[in-house]
Design a protein around this motif. Structure first.
Motif, short mmCIF file in Angstrom:
data_model
loop_
_atom_site.label_atom_id
_atom_site.label_comp_id
_atom_site.label_asym_id
_atom_site.label_seq_id
_atom_site.Cartn_x
_atom_site.Cartn_y
_atom_site.Cartn_z
N ARG A 174 0.80 -1.23 0.00
CA ARG A 174 0.00 0.00 0.00
C ARG A 174 0.84 1.28 0.00
N THR A 175 2.05 1.21 0.56
CA THR A 175 2.90 2.40 0.64
C THR A 175 4.34 2.02 0.32
N LYS A 176 5.14 3.03 0.05
CA LYS A 176 6.57 2.80 -0.15
C LYS A 176 7.19 2.24 1.13
N ALA A 177 6.76 2.74 2.28
CA ALA A 177 7.29 2.25 3.56
C ALA A 177 6.97 0.78 3.75
N ALA A 178 5.76 0.37 3.37
CA ALA A 178 5.37 -1.05 3.49
C ALA A 178 6.23 -1.93 2.59
N LEU A 179 6.53 -1.44 1.39
CA LEU A 179 7.38 -2.19 0.46
C LEU A 179 8.80 -2.32 1.03
N ARG A 180 9.32 -1.24 1.56
CA ARG A 180 10.68 -1.27 2.12
C ARG A 180 10.74 -2.18 3.35
N ALA A 181 9.69 -2.15 4.18
CA ALA A 181 9.65 -3.02 5.35
C ALA A 181 9.60 -4.49 4.91
N ALA A 182 8.83 -4.78 3.87
CA ALA A 182 8.70 -6.16 3.38
C ALA A 182 10.01 -6.67 2.80
N VAL A 183 10.72 -5.83 2.08
CA VAL A 183 11.99 -6.27 1.50
C VAL A 183 13.04 -6.46 2.60
N THR A 184 12.96 -5.65 3.64
CA THR A 184 13.86 -5.82 4.79
C THR A 184 13.57 -7.13 5.51
N LYS A 185 12.28 -7.41 5.72
CA LYS A 185 11.88 -8.66 6.40
C LYS A 185 12.33 -9.87 5.58
N ARG A 186 12.19 -9.80 4.27
CA ARG A 186 12.60 -10.91 3.40
C ARG A 186 14.09 -11.17 3.55
N TRP A 187 14.87 -10.10 3.59
CA TRP A 187 16.33 -10.21 3.72
C TRP A 187 16.69 -10.84 5.07
N LEU A 188 16.04 -10.40 6.13
CA LEU A 188 16.33 -10.93 7.45
C LEU A 188 15.86 -12.37 7.59
N ASP A 189 14.72 -12.70 6.99
CA ASP A 189 14.15 -14.04 7.12
C ASP A 189 15.00 -15.11 6.46
N ARG A 190 15.75 -14.75 5.45
CA ARG A 190 16.62 -15.75 4.79
C ARG A 190 17.57 -16.38 5.80
N MET A 191 18.09 -15.55 6.68
CA MET A 191 19.02 -16.03 7.69
C MET A 191 18.28 -16.86 8.74
N PHE A 192 17.08 -16.44 9.10
CA PHE A 192 16.32 -17.12 10.15
C PHE A 192 16.04 -18.57 9.78
N GLU A 193 15.71 -18.81 8.51
CA GLU A 193 15.36 -20.17 8.08
C GLU A 193 16.53 -21.13 8.26
N THR A 194 17.73 -20.69 7.91
CA THR A 194 18.93 -21.53 8.07
C THR A 194 19.15 -21.85 9.54
N LEU A 195 19.01 -20.84 10.38
CA LEU A 195 19.22 -21.02 11.81
C LEU A 195 18.14 -21.91 12.43
N ASP A 196 16.93 -21.86 11.88
CA ASP A 196 15.84 -22.67 12.41
C ASP A 196 16.12 -24.15 12.21
N VAL A 197 16.77 -24.50 11.11
CA VAL A 197 17.13 -25.90 10.85
C VAL A 197 18.07 -26.39 11.96
N ILE A 198 19.04 -25.57 12.32
CA ILE A 198 19.98 -25.94 13.38
C ILE A 198 19.25 -26.05 14.71
N THR A 199 18.39 -25.09 15.00
CA THR A 199 17.64 -25.09 16.26
C THR A 199 16.83 -26.37 16.43
N ALA A 200 16.21 -26.81 15.36
CA ALA A 200 15.30 -27.96 15.42
C ALA A 200 16.01 -29.31 15.34
N ASP A 201 17.31 -29.32 15.07
CA ASP A 201 18.04 -30.57 14.84
C ASP A 201 18.38 -31.25 16.16
#
Length: 199
Positions: A50-77
């Motif tokens: 809906r806004t430029k700020a929402a787009l920038r927040a979403a792209v930031t979240k996507r960037w941060l989430d890439r790392m989270f997924e890798t770490l989640d595999v280790i956490t759950a192992d």
């Protein structure tokens, strides 16, 4: 297939936004630039964000989430001992941050600007990371490997204690000689402090 004949999805918009940010930087990148890269009108982008700020927040979240997924595999192992899991988790976080800073410094600098704008996204990300650490420490307490009265408090303390190796403010230090050895020494110290005393 041309951009105009492909279905416009939020994921495609985020991919294009990342490229536009890399090319123009956060100060100059606009929604119109993203739309142009996709071959669509800027209104089409706004239908997803809906806004430029929402787009920038979403792209930031996507960037941060890439790392989270890798770490989640280790956490759950659960095949790894909690001590090994904790060491591997911290090492993976350090390596992911080093790689992001070293492989694409322009985009890394851009995301440092975006994370300052998106404090709510960053707070959620940090809560997710400390949540993963809490789960590992809880597993260590349950197995008798770690002594911790409050695993969440210990997880936050471990996260802050290792900040030099994952906080982007320290990125200039990550490639200095001895950085990996310093990291290993710190993790060894933390693990010695966490171990339950021998019976």
């Amino acid at each position: 297939m041309s951009p105009t004949t492909e279905t416009l999805t939020a994921e495609r918009i985020l991919e294009a936004t990342e490229e536009v940010l890399r090319r123009h930087g956060p100060a100059k990148a606009t929604v119109v630039d993203v739309a142009r890269a996709l071959g669509v009108s800027h209104g089409s982008v706004y239908r997803h964000f809906r806004t430029k700020a929402a787009l920038r927040a979403a792209v930031t979240k996507r960037w941060l989430d890439r790392m989270f997924e890798t770490l989640d595999v280790i956490t759950a192992d659960e095949s790894r001992a909690p001590e090994t899991r904790l060491r591997d988790w911290l090492a993976a976080l350090f390596e992911a941050k080093r790689r992001k800073a070293g492989d694409d410094p322009e985009l890394f600098a851009t995301y440092m600007v975006l994370t300052r704008e998106s404090s709510e996204v960053v707070d959620e990300h940090l809560a997710d990371l400390t949540g993963q650490l809490t789960r590992i420490i809880e597993a260590g307490v349950a197995s008798g490997d770690f002594a911790a009265l409050d695993p969440r408090t210990v997880a936050v303390a471990v996260f802050h204690a290792t900040g030099r190796f994952h906080d982007p403010g320290y990125s200039r230090l990550w490639e200095r000689p001895g950085a990996r050895e310093d990291f290993t020494a710190l993790v060894d110290l933390l693990l010695r402090g966490l171990r339950a005393p021998a019976a």
